[in-house]
Every structure is written in structure tokens, then in C-alpha cells.
Design a protein around this motif. Structure first.
Motif, PDB file in Angstrom:
ATOM      1  N   THR A 170       0.857  -1.183   0.000  1.00 33.87           N
ATOM      2  CA  THR A 170       0.000   0.000   0.000  1.00 33.87           C
ATOM      3  C   THR A 170       0.892   1.231   0.000  1.00 33.87           C
ATOM      4  O   THR A 170       1.741   1.395   0.887  1.00 33.87           O
ATOM      5  N   ILE A 171       0.708   2.081  -0.998  1.00 33.06           N
ATOM      6  CA  ILE A 171       1.483   3.316  -1.109  1.00 33.06           C
ATOM      7  C   ILE A 171       0.535   4.497  -0.976  1.00 33.06           C
ATOM      8  O   ILE A 171      -0.459   4.590  -1.693  1.00 33.06           O
ATOM      9  N   THR A 172       0.842   5.374  -0.031  1.00 32.22           N
ATOM     10  CA  THR A 172       0.062   6.597   0.149  1.00 32.22           C
ATOM     11  C   THR A 172       0.868   7.757  -0.400  1.00 32.22           C
ATOM     12  O   THR A 172       2.013   7.967   0.013  1.00 32.22           O
ATOM     13  N   ILE A 173       0.276   8.489  -1.331  1.00 32.70           N
ATOM     14  CA  ILE A 173       0.970   9.643  -1.915  1.00 32.70           C
ATOM     15  C   ILE A 173       0.348  10.924  -1.364  1.00 32.70           C
ATOM     16  O   ILE A 173      -0.812  10.942  -0.940  1.00 32.70           O
ATOM     17  N   ARG A 174       1.136  11.971  -1.358  1.00 33.86           N
ATOM     18  CA  ARG A 174       0.583  13.286  -1.003  1.00 33.86           C
ATOM     19  C   ARG A 174       0.864  14.223  -2.164  1.00 33.86           C
ATOM     20  O   ARG A 174       1.949  14.227  -2.740  1.00 33.86           O
ATOM     21  N   THR A 175      -0.146  14.979  -2.507  1.00 31.33           N
ATOM     22  CA  THR A 175       0.003  15.906  -3.624  1.00 31.33           C
ATOM     23  C   THR A 175       0.727  17.159  -3.166  1.00 31.33           C
ATOM     24  O   THR A 175       0.832  17.428  -1.965  1.00 31.33           O
ATOM     25  N   ARG A 176       1.212  17.932  -4.122  1.00 39.43           N
ATOM     26  CA  ARG A 176       1.901  19.167  -3.787  1.00 39.43           C
ATOM     27  C   ARG A 176       0.920  20.323  -3.599  1.00 39.43           C
ATOM     28  O   ARG A 176       1.299  21.405  -3.175  1.00 39.43           O
ATOM     29  N   THR A 177      -0.344  20.093  -3.958  1.00 42.92           N
ATOM     30  CA  THR A 177      -1.358  21.136  -3.760  1.00 42.92           C
ATOM     31  C   THR A 177      -2.023  20.934  -2.405  1.00 42.92           C
ATOM     32  O   THR A 177      -2.037  19.819  -1.865  1.00 42.92           O
ATOM     33  N   LEU A 178      -2.583  21.993  -1.860  1.00 42.32           N
ATOM     34  CA  LEU A 178      -3.199  21.947  -0.539  1.00 42.32           C
ATOM     35  C   LEU A 178      -4.710  21.846  -0.655  1.00 42.32           C
ATOM     36  O   LEU A 178      -5.318  22.419  -1.554  1.00 42.32           O
ATOM     37  N   ASN A 179      -5.300  21.110   0.290  1.00 39.44           N
ATOM     38  CA  ASN A 179      -6.747  21.036   0.385  1.00 39.44           C
ATOM     39  C   ASN A 179      -7.262  22.397   0.830  1.00 39.44           C
ATOM     40  O   ASN A 179      -6.797  22.962   1.822  1.00 39.44           O
ATOM     41  N   ALA A 180      -8.230  22.931   0.102  1.00 37.94           N
ATOM     42  CA  ALA A 180      -8.725  24.283   0.392  1.00 37.94           C
ATOM     43  C   ALA A 180      -9.339  24.390   1.778  1.00 37.94           C
ATOM     44  O   ALA A 180      -9.265  25.443   2.421  1.00 37.94           O
ATOM     45  N   THR A 181      -9.925  23.332   2.275  1.00 39.86           N
ATOM     46  CA  THR A 181     -10.585  23.361   3.582  1.00 39.86           C
ATOM     47  C   THR A 181      -9.595  23.214   4.736  1.00 39.86           C
ATOM     48  O   THR A 181      -9.579  24.015   5.661  1.00 39.86           O
ATOM     49  N   SER A 182      -8.741  22.169   4.655  1.00 41.91           N
ATOM     50  CA  SER A 182      -7.836  21.882   5.776  1.00 41.91           C
ATOM     51  C   SER A 182      -6.492  22.598   5.672  1.00 41.91           C
ATOM     52  O   SER A 182      -5.789  22.752   6.661  1.00 41.91           O
ATOM     53  N   GLY A 183      -6.110  22.982   4.456  1.00 43.20           N
ATOM     54  CA  GLY A 183      -4.811  23.629   4.266  1.00 43.20           C
ATOM     55  C   GLY A 183      -3.646  22.658   4.279  1.00 43.20           C
ATOM     56  O   GLY A 183      -2.492  23.060   4.341  1.00 43.20           O
ATOM     57  N   THR A 184      -3.945  21.356   4.233  1.00 40.76           N
ATOM     58  CA  THR A 184      -2.899  20.325   4.230  1.00 40.76           C
ATOM     59  C   THR A 184      -2.889  19.616   2.874  1.00 40.76           C
ATOM     60  O   THR A 184      -3.893  19.645   2.145  1.00 40.76           O
ATOM     61  N   PRO A 185      -1.788  18.965   2.527  1.00 42.50           N
ATOM     62  CA  PRO A 185      -1.739  18.242   1.247  1.00 42.50           C
ATOM     63  C   PRO A 185      -2.777  17.119   1.203  1.00 42.50           C
ATOM     64  O   PRO A 185      -3.054  16.476   2.213  1.00 42.50           O
ATOM     65  N   THR A 186      -3.340  16.893   0.041  1.00 43.42           N
ATOM     66  CA  THR A 186      -4.290  15.797  -0.161  1.00 43.42           C
ATOM     67  C   THR A 186      -3.510  14.489  -0.260  1.00 43.42           C
ATOM     68  O   THR A 186      -2.459  14.439  -0.876  1.00 43.42           O
ATOM     69  N   THR A 187      -4.016  13.435   0.378  1.00 44.10           N
ATOM     70  CA  THR A 187      -3.358  12.130   0.297  1.00 44.10           C
ATOM     71  C   THR A 187      -4.294  11.123  -0.363  1.00 44.10           C
ATOM     72  O   THR A 187      -5.528  11.275  -0.306  1.00 44.10           O
ATOM     73  N   ARG A 188      -3.697  10.118  -0.984  1.00 42.53           N
ATOM     74  CA  ARG A 188      -4.457   9.071  -1.646  1.00 42.53           C
ATOM     75  C   ARG A 188      -3.657   7.784  -1.565  1.00 42.53           C
ATOM     76  O   ARG A 188      -2.438   7.816  -1.732  1.00 42.53           O
ATOM     77  N   ALA A 189      -4.327   6.665  -1.299  1.00 43.92           N
ATOM     78  CA  ALA A 189      -3.637   5.382  -1.166  1.00 43.92           C
ATOM     79  C   ALA A 189      -3.940   4.477  -2.355  1.00 43.92           C
ATOM     80  O   ALA A 189      -5.084   4.398  -2.806  1.00 43.92           O
ATOM     81  N   LEU A 190      -2.904   3.814  -2.875  1.00 43.20           N
ATOM     82  CA  LEU A 190      -3.043   2.816  -3.940  1.00 43.20           C
ATOM     83  C   LEU A 190      -2.477   1.497  -3.425  1.00 43.20           C
ATOM     84  O   LEU A 190      -1.499   1.494  -2.671  1.00 43.20           O
ATOM     85  N   MET A 191      -3.090   0.403  -3.844  1.00 44.72           N
ATOM     86  CA  MET A 191      -2.736  -0.904  -3.276  1.00 44.72           C
ATOM     87  C   MET A 191      -2.598  -1.964  -4.355  1.00 44.72           C
ATOM     88  O   MET A 191      -3.267  -1.912  -5.384  1.00 44.72           O
ATOM     89  N   SER A 192      -1.726  -2.938  -4.077  1.00 48.40           N
ATOM     90  CA  SER A 192      -1.548  -4.080  -4.975  1.00 48.40           C
ATOM     91  C   SER A 192      -1.247  -5.313  -4.125  1.00 48.40           C
ATOM     92  O   SER A 192      -0.486  -5.233  -3.161  1.00 48.40           O
ATOM     93  N   THR A 193      -1.845  -6.448  -4.487  1.00 45.21           N
ATOM     94  CA  THR A 193      -1.588  -7.701  -3.773  1.00 45.21           C
ATOM     95  C   THR A 193      -0.974  -8.699  -4.750  1.00 45.21           C
ATOM     96  O   THR A 193      -1.528  -8.947  -5.822  1.00 45.21           O
ATOM     97  N   ILE A 194       0.170  -9.261  -4.380  1.00 48.23           N
ATOM     98  CA  ILE A 194       0.909 -10.189  -5.244  1.00 48.23           C
ATOM     99  C   ILE A 194       1.008 -11.546  -4.548  1.00 48.23           C
ATOM    100  O   ILE A 194       1.368 -11.628  -3.369  1.00 48.23           O
TER     101      ILE A 194
END
Length: 199
Positions: A170-194
Motif C-alpha cells: 500500500t502506497i500513500t501519496i501526497r500531492t503538492r497542492t493543498l486542500n482548500a478546507t484543511s490547508g494540508t496536502p491531499t493524500t491518496r492510497a493505492l494498493m496491490s496484492t501479489i
């Protein structure tokens, strides 16, 4: 009237540009995570290839024990690193080669880990005794390896490494842009099972 119309047009244009920039930044982060999942998956698919049933290797040092998967090789219980061994470059009964030839068989004894300070995934060829190299941009917020047994239930250290049948990355990335509401970077998780080879 002209000032009002032009002002509105400029405001709309700025919003569109900001939206496009945010979408582009999100896309770049996801692309980096997909790339990482792909190359990590390649190593996981080859792990455990041991046609000569070797138990020890002379690389990087004499009597290095062969273990297809070593969860948490740093022993910090964070699960953001993994060590993998295989005999496939070429398959010759030597994991990483031999000291006589200088431990030159690459990618047979490797470690994948997260540099939490730099936010990068790093790769180290342990068998060839090579320093870690960076494999991603600095957008990786987290990297987690989790392990499953053959019935799909969670693996624990008490089960022994030989009972790992699936590795979930599971890899969680954070964007370089900020969430307008929280003021923190947006994060998103991608997953792969092998499914681990030869098990």
C-alpha cells in the motif's frame, strides 16, 4: 460594466487554472505510486525462486542465510520495508553471486524501504553490497507491506516467513497542492496484492 465583466472573466480563468493545476499534481502523484507498485510487484513475483534449494549464500558475506522474504528487516515494527531473495539472475545456486566473482549478480538479494524524511521509496541491492538508490519522487507519504497466509488471513511473525503466500503493498501519496478546507496536502492510497512465487 466592462470592469465587472473583465473581473469576472479573470476570476473564472484563475479558478480553471487552479483546478487544472490541482488535477495535474494529483495525477503526477498517482502516476508515481503506480510506477512504484509496478516495479515492487516485479520483485515480489520473482521472490522465492530457488531451483537449487540453496540455504546459504556467500554474498554479501559468508554464510548469509537464504530467506525468500524478510518482513521488517530493520526490526522497527513499522512494516515500511522488506527484504527479498531469489536465484534468477542467472539461476545458478548462488544468491547474489560469489565472493570469487565479486557478488555481481544483481537483484537477487534486495531491500525496498521508505525514507520517511525524504518521502521517497528506496532500493538497495544488499547482495551486491550497493548503497540505497532513490526510486521515486518525494511524494510518498507512506509505504506499508502487509502479509497474508494461504487462506487470506493476516500473517504474523509467529507463523514463520514460509507461510507468507501474499504480499500486499500500500502506497500513500501526497500531492503538492493543498486542500482548500484543511490547508494540508491531499493524500491518496493505492494498493496491490501479489501472490508469492512457488508457494
Amino acid at each position: 460594466m466592462t470592469v465587472v465583466v473583465l473581473g469576472g472573466a479573470v476570476a473564472i480563468t484563475a479558478q480553471i487554472q487552479n483546478g487544472y493545476r490541482k488535477q495535474l499534481e494529483d495525477s503526477v502523484g498517482e502516476q508515481e505510486a503506480r510506477y512504484a507498485l509496478e516495479w515492487i510487484g516485479r520483485y515480489l513475483r520473482s521472490v522465492g525462486n530457488n531451483p537449487f534449494n540453496v540455504t546459504t549464500s556467500s554474498c554479501p558475506a559468508a554464510n548469509t542465510n537464504y530467506q525468500a522474504i524478510t518482513p521488517d528487516p530493520d526490526g522497527n515494527s513499522v512494516n515500511n520495508d522488506i527484504a527479498l531473495q531469489s536465484d534468477d539472475n542467472p539461476p545458478d545456486g548462488l544468491i547474489g553471486g560469489s565472493t570469487a566473482i565479486g557478488c555481481t549478480q544483481k537483484n537477487e538479494n534486495v531491500k525496498i524501504s521508505l525514507n520517511t524524511t525524504l518521502k521517497e521509496i528506496q532500493f538497495q541491492d544488499i547482495g551486491a553490497n550497493v548503497s540505497s538508490t532513490t526510486r521515486t519522487d518525494a511524494v510518498i507519504e507512506d509505504l506499508q507491506f502487509s502479509y497474508l497466509k494461504s487462506d487470506g488471513t493476516a500473517w504474523t511473525a509467529a507463523d514463520g516467513a514460509g507461510n507468507i503466500f501474499y504480499v500486499r503493498t500500500t502506497i500513500t501519496i501526497r500531492t503538492r497542492t493543498l486542500n482548500a478546507t484543511s490547508g494540508t496536502p491531499t493524500t491518496r492510497a493505492l494498493m496491490s496484492t501479489i501472490r508469492v512465487r512457488g508457494r
